[in-house]
Design an enzyme around this catalytic site. Structure first.
Site, PDB file in Angstrom:
ATOM      1  N   LYS A   1       0.792  -1.103  -0.083  1.00  0.00           N
ATOM      2  CA  LYS A   1      -0.022   0.072   0.009  1.00  0.00           C
ATOM      3  C   LYS A   1       0.932   1.271  -0.069  1.00  0.00           C
ATOM      4  CE  LYS A   1      -3.921  -1.860   2.561  1.00  0.00           C
ATOM      5  NZ  LYS A   1      -5.079  -1.824   1.444  1.00  0.00           N
TER       6      LYS A   1
ATOM      7  N   ARG B   1     -10.498 -11.595   1.603  1.00  0.00           N
ATOM      8  CA  ARG B   1     -11.089 -12.498   1.170  1.00  0.00           C
ATOM      9  C   ARG B   1     -10.495 -14.026   1.222  1.00  0.00           C
ATOM     10  NH1 ARG B   1     -11.573  -9.155  -4.325  1.00  0.00           N
ATOM     11  NH2 ARG B   1     -11.309  -7.707  -2.769  1.00  0.00           N
TER      12      ARG B   1
HETATM   13  N1  BES Z   1      -8.335  -3.967   4.178  1.00  0.00           N
HETATM   14  C1  BES Z   1      -8.348  -3.433   2.773  1.00  0.00           C
HETATM   15  C2  BES Z   1      -9.721  -2.627   2.602  1.00  0.00           C
HETATM   16  C3  BES Z   1      -9.516  -1.311   2.767  1.00  0.00           C
HETATM   17  C4  BES Z   1      -8.889  -0.146   2.349  1.00  0.00           C
HETATM   18  C5  BES Z   1     -10.470  -0.717   4.187  1.00  0.00           C
HETATM   19  C6  BES Z   1      -9.063   1.247   2.853  1.00  0.00           C
HETATM   20  C7  BES Z   1     -10.704   0.504   4.435  1.00  0.00           C
HETATM   21  C8  BES Z   1     -10.100   1.531   3.826  1.00  0.00           C
HETATM   22  C9  BES Z   1      -8.431  -4.622   2.029  1.00  0.00           C
HETATM   23  O1  BES Z   1      -7.553  -5.598   2.360  1.00  0.00           O
HETATM   24  C10 BES Z   1      -7.685  -4.089   0.637  1.00  0.00           C
HETATM   25  O2  BES Z   1      -6.624  -3.789   0.468  1.00  0.00           O
HETATM   26  N2  BES Z   1      -8.755  -4.196  -0.510  1.00  0.00           N
HETATM   27  C11 BES Z   1      -8.081  -3.742  -1.615  1.00  0.00           C
HETATM   28  C12 BES Z   1      -8.899  -4.671  -2.879  1.00  0.00           C
HETATM   29  C13 BES Z   1      -8.375  -4.365  -4.212  1.00  0.00           C
HETATM   30  C14 BES Z   1      -6.687  -4.741  -4.087  1.00  0.00           C
HETATM   31  C15 BES Z   1      -9.048  -5.413  -5.188  1.00  0.00           C
HETATM   32  C16 BES Z   1      -8.854  -2.555  -1.760  1.00  0.00           C
HETATM   33  O3  BES Z   1      -9.562  -2.050  -1.373  1.00  0.00           O
HETATM   34  O4  BES Z   1      -8.018  -1.449  -2.373  1.00  0.00           O
HETATM   35 MN    MN Z   2      -5.567  -5.530   1.869  1.00  0.00          MN
END
Ligand code: BES
Ligand code: MN
Ligand code: ZN
Length: 495
Positions: free
Chosen positions: A278, A352
């Site tokens: 991230k 997931r």
């Molecule tokens: N934990 C995150 C989702 C998230 C991001 C929650 C920001 C709250 C604020 C999850 O694990 C994630 O990183 N999801 C990705 C999915 C994507 C790679 C398809 C996302 O939402 O960017």
């Molecule tokens: Mn994630």
């Protein structure tokens, strides 16, 4: 905090502060009127000065009352003199408790449950006082040298007419249980990732089991999960030095052999994204990626405290998601516990991967329904913002029950479609499923992925990415959706 029900007349009470409601256009609530009579028209005098117009959420603290065992009076605006919406009632409650912060007030008598609220009885109104006050008073001071909190309030008495004492008492019991559940969820969620690891969450579950003998706790270690074939979950934790845990909380308050309600929580104690790392800004907030897991603990606490006549299983799938030489790589193919294979196209879609194995594991409990809670997609924030949690599921009755519980608790949900057409997006050239479905409809495709592991039971998924915590200057956990799930369980217990 101590909470109690009070049926004695207002003028006989002793406290640091009495909270009474006033309406717009100089109109007094019944309690404000009785105080007005006993203080030679003091309330009317204050209203006439125009310091408070009675609009919802306005407050005035009257700081010196002559010849009275009530030392102060807090006037709270309720809005127009008619039944309030549930949301406006809660808004007035919040304004009341916030205006007592930074005062030395310790004991409070609150008469605001006397107000008429649409579709609400004395039980709900009493319960909300406890939920709202407790939520507002919460401060995370564990790591501050100065642990002094803004609120000095220690005791809250809630007034009620004798005829409604039973309802008020029931509301008190529910309110205390839910507030305590919310508090536990917030506390665990606000803890930083270096303290709140999967091992820490497992220890907290064991602690809860000691406090509530009706809760049986068991923990699966990585070796146990290996034997069960949880290849998706374990692939995420392989990149972390913290061992993963699958925590089970077993509450049997219902009929022997009755099918349980299974609650599954994503307990990602820190989500760096893995190799699909991230960006740095705001990454600290990914300590909140375990809020779904914390919700399971808070909700089971509330259920156990209310001694609900239900069987409930809580499952927390807990791990970290870190970049590492042994971490998942884009393109890797995993075999989940169900036998289905998954191509990892983005290691940041790790939630997931945990949940799919937890869903398969849930089958062995022969569930009545399965509900999972997860901070699953940033896309949910884009779609719904921070107001409702996202709801998706494979059973309309279950989804409608949850929507209704959301209305009653004002911990709201909005349902998104889980249509066949979206399944196209998570097809993989090399495995049964891809773990991401491109940039369109990210919340829906995440749920589509999960649906492949929920084919054998009624299932709903709550995406709490926008609701589990606040960002910005008031950054902190909300404890949602503990109130919603508690309401759902209360409804199930009475239905
Ligand atoms: N934990 C995150 C989702 C998230 C991001 C929650 C920001 C709250 C604020 C999850 O694990 C994630 O990183 N999801 C990705 C999915 C994507 C790679 C398809 C996302 O939402 O960017
Ligand atoms: Mn994630
Ligand atoms: Zn995550």
């Amino acid at each position: 905090m101590e909470y109690a029900i009070e049926t004695a007349p207002l003028e006989t009470l002793q406290c640091d502060c009495l909270i009474v409601g006033v309406y717009q256009d100089l109109q007094l609530s019944a309690s404000a009127n009785s105080v007005n009579v006993n203080t030679q028209g003091l309330i009317n005098k204050i209203l006439a000065r125009g310091d408070i117009s009675g609009k919802n959420g306005e407050t005035v603290l009257i700081n010196a009352i002559q010849d009275s065992s009530i030392e102060r009076i807090l006037l709270v605006g309720l809005g127009e003199n008619q039944a309030l919406s549930g949301k406006n009632y809660k808004k007035a409650l919040l304004a009341a408790i916030n205006s007592l912060k930074k005062t030395s007030i310790k004991s409070v008598v609150c008469s605001l449950a006397d107000a008429d609220v649409i579709d609400a009885d004395r039980q709900w109104k009493t319960r909300q006082i406890i939920e709202v006050f407790s939520d507002a008073i919460y401060q995370f001071t564990a790591y501050k040298s100065n642990k002094e909190t803004d609120s000095k309030v220690e005791k809250i008495c809630i007034t009620t007419p004798e005829a409604e004492r039973g309802l008020a008492q029931a509301g008190l019991t529910q309110g205390k249980a839910i507030a305590e559940g919310v508090n536990l969820t917030k506390l665990l969620s606000d803890l930083p990732g270096n303290i709140c690891t999967p091992t820490y969450l497992a220890e907290q579950a064991l602690e809860l089991g000691k406090q509530y003998p009706s809760l049986d706790i068991s923990i699966l270690e990585e070796a146990d999960m290996e034997k069960l074939g949880m290849g998706a979950l374990l692939s995420v934790s392989r990149g972390s030095r913290q061992p993963a845990k699958m925590i089970t909380l077993d509450y049997r308050g219902g009929e022997k052999n009755g099918k349980p309600i299974v609650l599954i929580g994503k307990g990602l104690t820190f989500d760096a994204g893995g190799i699909s790392l991230k960006q740095a800004p705001g990454m600290d907030e990914m300590k909140y990626d375990m809020c779904g897991g914390a919700t399971v603990l808070g909700t089971l606490l509330a259920a156990a405290q209310m001694q609900l006549p239900l069987n409930i299983i809580g499952l927390i799938a807990s791990s970290e998601n870190m970049p590492d030489g042994d971490a998942n790589k884009p393109g890797d193919i995993l075999t989940s516990m169900s036998g289905k294979t998954i191509e990892v196209l983005n290691t940041d879609a790790e939630g997931r991967l945990l949940l799919c194995d937890a869903l398969t594991y849930a089958e062995r409990f022969n569930p009545d329904v399965v509900i999972d809670m997860a901070t699953l997609t940033g896309a949910c924030l884009v779609a719904l913002g921070r107001v409702p949690s996202g709801l998706l599921g494979n059973n309309d009755a279950l989804c409608n029950d949850l929507l209704a519980a959301g209305e009653t608790s004002t911990d709201s949900l909005w349902r998104l479609p889980l249509w066949e057409e979206y399944q196209e997006q998570i097809k993989s050239n090399f495995a049964d499923l891809a773990n991401v479905g491109g940039k369109d409809a990210g919340t829906i495709t995440a749920a589509c992925f999960l649906s492949h592991f929920a084919e054998n039971f009624h299932w709903a998924h709550l995406d709490i990415a926008g609701t589990a915590w606040r960002t910005g200057p008031t950054k902190g956990a909300t404890g949602r959706p503990v109130p919603l799930l508690s309401q759902y369980l209360i409804n199930r217990a009475h239905g």
